[in-house]
Scaffold this motif. Structure first.
Motif, PDB file in Angstrom:
ATOM      1  N   GLU A  22       3.298  14.695   2.277  1.00  0.00           N
ATOM      2  CA  GLU A  22       3.385  14.650   3.989  1.00  0.00           C
ATOM      3  C   GLU A  22       3.387  13.068   3.594  1.00  0.00           C
ATOM      4  O   GLU A  22       3.162  12.451   2.947  1.00  0.00           O
ATOM      5  CB  GLU A  22       2.390  15.277   4.386  1.00  0.00           C
ATOM      6  N   ASN A  23       4.773  12.783   4.457  1.00  0.00           N
ATOM      7  CA  ASN A  23       5.018  11.747   4.550  1.00  0.00           C
ATOM      8  C   ASN A  23       5.340  10.155   3.314  1.00  0.00           C
ATOM      9  O   ASN A  23       4.934   9.351   3.498  1.00  0.00           O
ATOM     10  CB  ASN A  23       4.439  10.760   5.859  1.00  0.00           C
ATOM     11  N   PHE A  33       3.213   5.363   6.712  1.00  0.00           N
ATOM     12  CA  PHE A  33       1.965   5.669   7.529  1.00  0.00           C
ATOM     13  C   PHE A  33       2.257   5.909   8.948  1.00  0.00           C
ATOM     14  O   PHE A  33       2.974   5.551   9.830  1.00  0.00           O
ATOM     15  CB  PHE A  33       1.397   3.625   7.412  1.00  0.00           C
ATOM     16  N   THR A  34       0.890   6.199   9.341  1.00  0.00           N
ATOM     17  CA  THR A  34       0.964   6.453  10.738  1.00  0.00           C
ATOM     18  C   THR A  34       0.239   5.644  10.763  1.00  0.00           C
ATOM     19  O   THR A  34      -1.535   4.951  10.314  1.00  0.00           O
ATOM     20  CB  THR A  34       0.298   7.886  11.223  1.00  0.00           C
ATOM     21  N   LEU A  47       0.591  -0.956   0.103  1.00  0.00           N
ATOM     22  CA  LEU A  47       0.045  -0.007  -0.367  1.00  0.00           C
ATOM     23  C   LEU A  47       0.984   1.452   0.280  1.00  0.00           C
ATOM     24  O   LEU A  47       0.409   2.029  -0.392  1.00  0.00           O
ATOM     25  CB  LEU A  47      -0.994   0.137   1.190  1.00  0.00           C
ATOM     26  N   SER A  48       2.090   1.499   0.670  1.00  0.00           N
ATOM     27  CA  SER A  48       2.308   2.211   0.437  1.00  0.00           C
ATOM     28  C   SER A  48       3.268   2.389  -1.233  1.00  0.00           C
ATOM     29  O   SER A  48       3.924   4.243  -0.980  1.00  0.00           O
ATOM     30  CB  SER A  48       3.996   2.049   1.498  1.00  0.00           C
ATOM     31  N   ALA A  49       3.164   2.116  -1.665  1.00  0.00           N
ATOM     32  CA  ALA A  49       3.709   2.039  -3.230  1.00  0.00           C
ATOM     33  C   ALA A  49       2.520   2.913  -4.292  1.00  0.00           C
ATOM     34  O   ALA A  49       2.707   3.092  -5.873  1.00  0.00           O
ATOM     35  CB  ALA A  49       4.110   0.695  -3.955  1.00  0.00           C
ATOM     36  N   VAL A  50       1.194   2.747  -3.380  1.00  0.00           N
ATOM     37  CA  VAL A  50      -0.303   3.244  -3.885  1.00  0.00           C
ATOM     38  C   VAL A  50      -0.117   5.237  -4.031  1.00  0.00           C
ATOM     39  O   VAL A  50      -0.106   5.735  -2.317  1.00  0.00           O
ATOM     40  CB  VAL A  50      -1.012   2.800  -3.404  1.00  0.00           C
ATOM     41  N   GLY A  96       6.328   2.463   9.162  1.00  0.00           N
ATOM     42  CA  GLY A  96       5.841   3.942   9.490  1.00  0.00           C
ATOM     43  C   GLY A  96       6.290   4.550   9.559  1.00  0.00           C
ATOM     44  O   GLY A  96       6.936   4.728   8.679  1.00  0.00           O
ATOM     45  N   LEU A  97       5.499   5.766   9.778  1.00  0.00           N
ATOM     46  CA  LEU A  97       6.142   7.095  10.242  1.00  0.00           C
ATOM     47  C   LEU A  97       7.769   7.419  11.123  1.00  0.00           C
ATOM     48  O   LEU A  97       7.827   7.326  11.933  1.00  0.00           O
ATOM     49  CB  LEU A  97       5.092   8.158  10.344  1.00  0.00           C
TER      50      LEU A  97
END
Length: 297
Positions: free
Chosen positions: A232-233, A246-247, A184-187, A215-216
């Motif tokens: 942001e992030n 992610f948070t 999901l981080s790649a989306v 994670g953040l």
């Protein structure tokens, strides 16, 4: 080696706590709801990085997302990531969701790459049938060329989870468990909800999505330069692939907005300390489980 992807956690964290690996480092881990606290130097660095990549380049990155991942697999073939033999230890649900011994399980690995999780899982559990999909056609082709690929045990297909309907390749409410690991981080953040909604349709009521991702304030995030910041992030690597950090609050909002129930949603904070070299590498992951309700409202 790529700046943040090379730092993916490929080993069972539980085996590292307080033990001394061969390189002389010591790894310590905490699990819970407390996010990592930045050092003053880290906070100052992030505060200065407010200039974002131009809108034109951001649109191009989104347009070329599939091509950039395909090029990544062309460069690295099947040799970049280590096989993930830790998934059944980290996620007990891969076995615990059985109602009786030798029950046939159906799983979906959303974002399977070249099979580093898929093949160890099928090898370990002969009573599992796996659906697996990936954004990259080249990655899917590598899986199909693998000598371990068996169409009696798995179905692998190319899929953009943000727009291609999973129901075209698997029945509704058919998966006993869905694995969403470092995907999901790649989306793009604006499209993450589409991924979770797509998965929701193929997950059985009462069953879980097993999630693990960056994670953040993970070390990988802190290594990015200001020229790599998309939002942001959210950052872009040199090869054009992207990564979000992610948070727990944001992740919960995403899942709950689709209709999932939160089971567990925790930070995994790990520090690897090499006293000889004076290095401390802080790793931050989110490890979570979200359930599709037994009865939808």
């Amino acid at each position: 080696m790529n700046e943040s992807r090379s730092l993916e956690d490929n080993s069972p964290v539980a085996q590292l706590d307080g033990k001394i690996p061969a390189n002389g480092s010591v790894a310590f881990q905490l699990t819970g709801h407390r996010a990592r606290t930045l050092s003053p130097e880290e906070a100052e660095k992030l505060a200065k990085e407010q200039v974002l990549v131009s809108d034109f380049k951001q649109l191009k990155l989104e347009k070329d997302a599939q091509k950039n991942w395909d090029l990544f697999y062309k460069r690295n073939s099947t040799h970049f990531f280590k096989d993930r033999h830790w998934t059944t230890r980290e996620f007990e649900e891969l076995k615990a969701c059985r109602e009786f011994e030798h029950q046939k399980l159906t799983i979906l690995e959303a974002g399977c790459g070249v099979g580093n999780c898929l093949f160890p899982l099928l090898e370990e559990d002969s009573d599992t049938f796996a659906y697996a999909c990936d954004f990259s056609p080249r990655a899917v082709e590598y899986i199909k060329q693998n000598p371990l690929y068996d169409t009696q045990r798995c179905k692998v297909f190319q899929c953009d989870l943000t727009k291609d309907d999973l129901l075209e390749n698997m029945p509704p409410n058919s998966a006993d468990v869905v694995m969403l690991i470092f995907v999901l981080s790649a989306v793009h953040p604006e499209k993450m909800r589409l991924v979770l909604s797509n998965i929701y349709n193929v997950l059985k009521p009462g069953k879980c999505v097993l999630f693990r991702d960056y994670g953040l304030y993970d070390h990988a995030m802190l290594r990015f330069k200001s020229a790599n910041k998309l939002g942001e992030n959210f950052y872009v690597r040199q090869d054009g692939t992207r990564s979000y950090f992610f948070t727990d609050e944001l992740l919960a909002r995403l899942f709950l907005s689709v209709g999932y129930e939160e089971v567990i949603n925790e930070y995994v904070l790990r520090e690897t300390v090499n006293k000889k070299e004076g290095l401390c590498v802080p790793r931050v992951f989110l490890q979570s489980k979200f359930r599709k309700p037994e009865r939808e409202t």
